[in-house]
Design a protein around this motif. Structure first.
Motif, PDB file in Angstrom:
ATOM      1  N   TYR A 532       9.321  23.721   9.309  1.00 21.05           N
ATOM      2  CA  TYR A 532       7.889  23.980   9.115  1.00 21.05           C
ATOM      3  C   TYR A 532       7.610  25.476   8.984  1.00 21.05           C
ATOM      4  N   ALA A 534       4.050  28.094   7.795  1.00 19.24           N
ATOM      5  CA  ALA A 534       2.677  28.196   7.299  1.00 19.24           C
ATOM      6  C   ALA A 534       2.214  29.638   7.381  1.00 19.24           C
ATOM      7  N   HIS A 547       0.441  25.845   3.905  1.00 15.99           N
ATOM      8  CA  HIS A 547       1.835  25.531   4.197  1.00 15.99           C
ATOM      9  C   HIS A 547       2.764  25.943   3.066  1.00 15.99           C
ATOM     10  N   MET A 552       4.260  19.647   4.510  1.00 14.38           N
ATOM     11  CA  MET A 552       4.173  20.131   5.888  1.00 14.38           C
ATOM     12  C   MET A 552       2.778  19.966   6.473  1.00 14.38           C
ATOM     13  N   ALA A 553       1.764  19.811   5.622  1.00 19.12           N
ATOM     14  CA  ALA A 553       0.396  19.646   6.120  1.00 19.12           C
ATOM     15  C   ALA A 553       0.266  18.400   6.983  1.00 19.12           C
ATOM     16  N   ASP A 556       0.533  18.844  10.909  1.00 17.88           N
ATOM     17  CA  ASP A 556      -0.573  19.348  11.713  1.00 17.88           C
ATOM     18  C   ASP A 556      -1.361  18.189  12.318  1.00 17.88           C
ATOM     19  N   PRO A 566      -3.905  23.418  13.068  1.00 16.41           N
ATOM     20  CA  PRO A 566      -2.555  23.875  12.718  1.00 16.41           C
ATOM     21  C   PRO A 566      -1.588  23.839  13.886  1.00 16.41           C
TER      22      PRO A 566
END
Length: 583
Positions: A532, A534, A547, A552-553, A556, A566
């Motif tokens: 991950y 960001a 991200h 990867m969003a 969260d 986040p």
């Protein structure tokens, strides 16, 4: 920048430290101890026996006081040279005798100090260059420490918001992570089962290969970092989850750098290893060859101009642990002690798994920082049978949770803010009083050539066991991986984070070579949770995450209205992470 995901800052996260003024410079940690105490504490640190985490802190100092009612107080400064973390113990005597311990963190350790002052009513004193604030958070009908502890916040402000009480909370984990932990902790041969799962589901699961777009305009490139050494630099479409200056619709020229919109000092680049110059790919004896899948797999990178940023490291609520990895055996393990450093937990210190609220206003980026303890040691080769398996070491806020081991790749930050990446040596132990943060992960992917100083593949790149590169049960090394490197360009130092959608250590080495890295190391692998990354903008009081890749969003957390919170910034996580703050 157009927000792609959004988080609202809580009131506590918006805490300002502007009221603090500069405090006198702190003395070197070792010089604050008398010779006898210094020798005793260093002996405790070095002894091969069961111990407490306090005994792993050789530079700690202790202040004591006793109140008129015989309540005793002890304040341990865990590393005076870093001046960030403290352990307060309050003990009452009598029929209802109690002993309570509180892990405290200064909100602004660079400009204030914390001391315990004796008297009929002992006090905590937070002092700056021209200010002094006194508090007794244990006193009164409703003690401030009690309120802070029972509120359940990871960081609860006390003493006029000059100190945080670090509270123990449960870190977030995905179902996959929770299942893996359950297997390892509760099922016989759990580690083998997890390896089987990885072999079945992880290899190439996140591999991406962006389509090449013929004749497209690459846009404005960032000159300072130059370009990667590629034989072929087509324009292709990426999956970045942020906007780039001069790149329309996510289309970039391979190997070129682009400024990330609205985040000064942060840049992004993308390529595929098959595009790398043959002068690099064909160098004999350095790496293994790359197969067709790896050659066409996307690599995404973020670069931070370290003239503009500070770097920090925070432990997860659970990982990395401090007990034994199951990997070492025989001479690599001492069954008489609970872990390689004599401890098997961090109590009474609290691991928060998230960024301190005092730093939220300056956060620019985060990324997952490394392996769990279960994978963070050697199973075979000499490293498995010396130094108790060479468990990867880590230090946060000057506090040693696991000793740094020689010959391991290490990213570190000193007390003066210096950021470095190197192979740790025994001689480097002289730096321990000055280390604010450190994280080890395996051995070097790229290291300086002794003769030229130019970055070349590490000596163990071609050895699966020698490099402890991990993979699946069949030693298949190609999988999703994350890594970091340091590069000097135009007299400026850059930290790069690389996301390899499917790669071997050899592919990582060739990529970092092509980008001119001085030193590089593997961080973690196998899932987008473990790799991950960001970056953040700050808009109307909100922290907005963007991200490295869109998938990867999903990691969260979310509120009831669907807006994301986040990871690492808005809620505690069970994994450790590295963060960048704007100076």
């Amino acid at each position: 920048m157009r927000p792609k995901t959004l988080v609202r800052m809580t009131a506590i996260a918006a805490l300002s430290t502007a009221t603090f003024q500069s405090a006198p410079a702190l003395a070197d940690a070792g010089s604050l101890l008398d010779p006898q105490t210094r020798a005793l504490q260093m002996l405790q640190y070095e002894e091969d026996r069961t111990k407490t985490i306090l005994e792993l802190q050789p530079f700690r100092t202790t202040q004591t006081a006793r109140g008129a009612d015989d309540t005793s107080f002890e304040l341990v400064t865990l590393n005076p040279g870093i001046n960030s973390w403290f352990l307060l113990t309050v003990s009452s005597e009598g029929f209802w005798s109690t002993t309570r311990k509180f892990h405290l963190e200064l909100a602004d350790p660079e400009h204030s100090t914390l001391t315990l002052v004796a008297g009929a009513e002992p006090e905590l004193v937070i002092a700056g260059e021209a200010t002094e604030f006194r508090c007794t958070p244990w006193s009164g009908s409703s003690p401030e420490l009690d309120d802070a502890q029972y509120r359940g916040l990871p960081f609860a402000p006390i003493c006029d918001e000059r100190i945080f009480l670090r509270n123990r909370v449960k870190g977030n984990s995905t179902n996959r992570e929770a299942v893996a932990d359950f297997l390892r902790d509760n099922v016989v041969f759990g580690e083998s089962l997890v390896n089987m799962i990885k072999g079945s589901f992880y290899e190439d699961a996140f591999m991406n290969s962006g389509p090449v777009i013929e004749g497209a305009d690459a846009g404005e490139t960032v000159k300072a970092l130059g370009k990667a050494q590629l034989d072929n630099a087509p324009v292709f479409r990426t999956s970045f989850n942020f906007d780039l200056d001069g790149a329309e619709g996510g289309r970039v020229e391979a190997g070129s750098w682009y400024a990330i919109s609205d985040i000064p000092g942060v840049y992004a680049s993308a390529m595929q290893p098959g595009m790398i110059s043959r002068d690099i790919l064909n160098r004999p004896g350095e790496t293994n060859g790359l197969d067709g899948v790896e050659r066409g797999a996307d690599v995404y990178l973020i670069a931070y101009d370290l003239e503009q940023f500070e770097l920090g490291y925070e432990l997860g609520t659970d990982h990395p642990r401090v007990d034994w990895s199951p990997r070492p055996s025989g001479a690599g393990r001492n069954y008489r002690i609970p872990g390689p450093d004599g401890i098997d937990d961090s109590d009474p210190l609290v691991r928060s798994g998230m960024l301190s609220p005092a730093k939220t206003e300056r956060v620019v980026g985060t990324f997952a920082s490394g392996f769990k303890r279960s994978h963070g040691a050697w199973r075979l080769t000499d490293k498995a049978y010396t130094n108790y398996g060479h468990h990867y070491g880590f230090i946060s806020e000057g506090v040693i949770f696991s000793k740094l081991q020689p010959d391991l790749a290490t990213i570190l930050v000193l007390d003066d803010g210096t950021i470095d990446m190197r192979t740790w040596t025994e001689a480097d132990n002289k730096l321990l009083p000055r280390i604010r943060y450190a994280r080890q992960n395996g051995v070097a992917v790229i290291e300086p050539d002794p003769a030229t100083g130019i970055g070349v593949p590490g000596s163990q790149i071609r050895s699966w066991m020698g490099g402890n590169w991990s993979g699946d049960a069949d030693a298949k090394l190609r999988t999703l991986r994350g890594g970091a490197c340091m590069k000097t360009a135009g007299g400026r130092q850059f930290l790069m984070y690389g996301y390899f959608s499917t790669a071997t250590p050899s592919g990582m080495a060739r990529t970092f070579q092509a980008y001119g890295c001085d030193y590089a190391m593997l961080l973690d692998m196998n899932s987008q949770e473990h790799t991950y990354a960001a970056v953040y903008t700050h808009e109307n009081g909100d922290v907005v995450p963007h991200h490295l890749v869109r998938g990867m969003a999903a990691i969260d957390s979310k509120r009831r209205d669907g807006t994301p919170i986040p990871r690492f910034v808005g809620f505690p996580d069970n994994r450790d992470f590295i963060y960048l703050l704007r100076k």
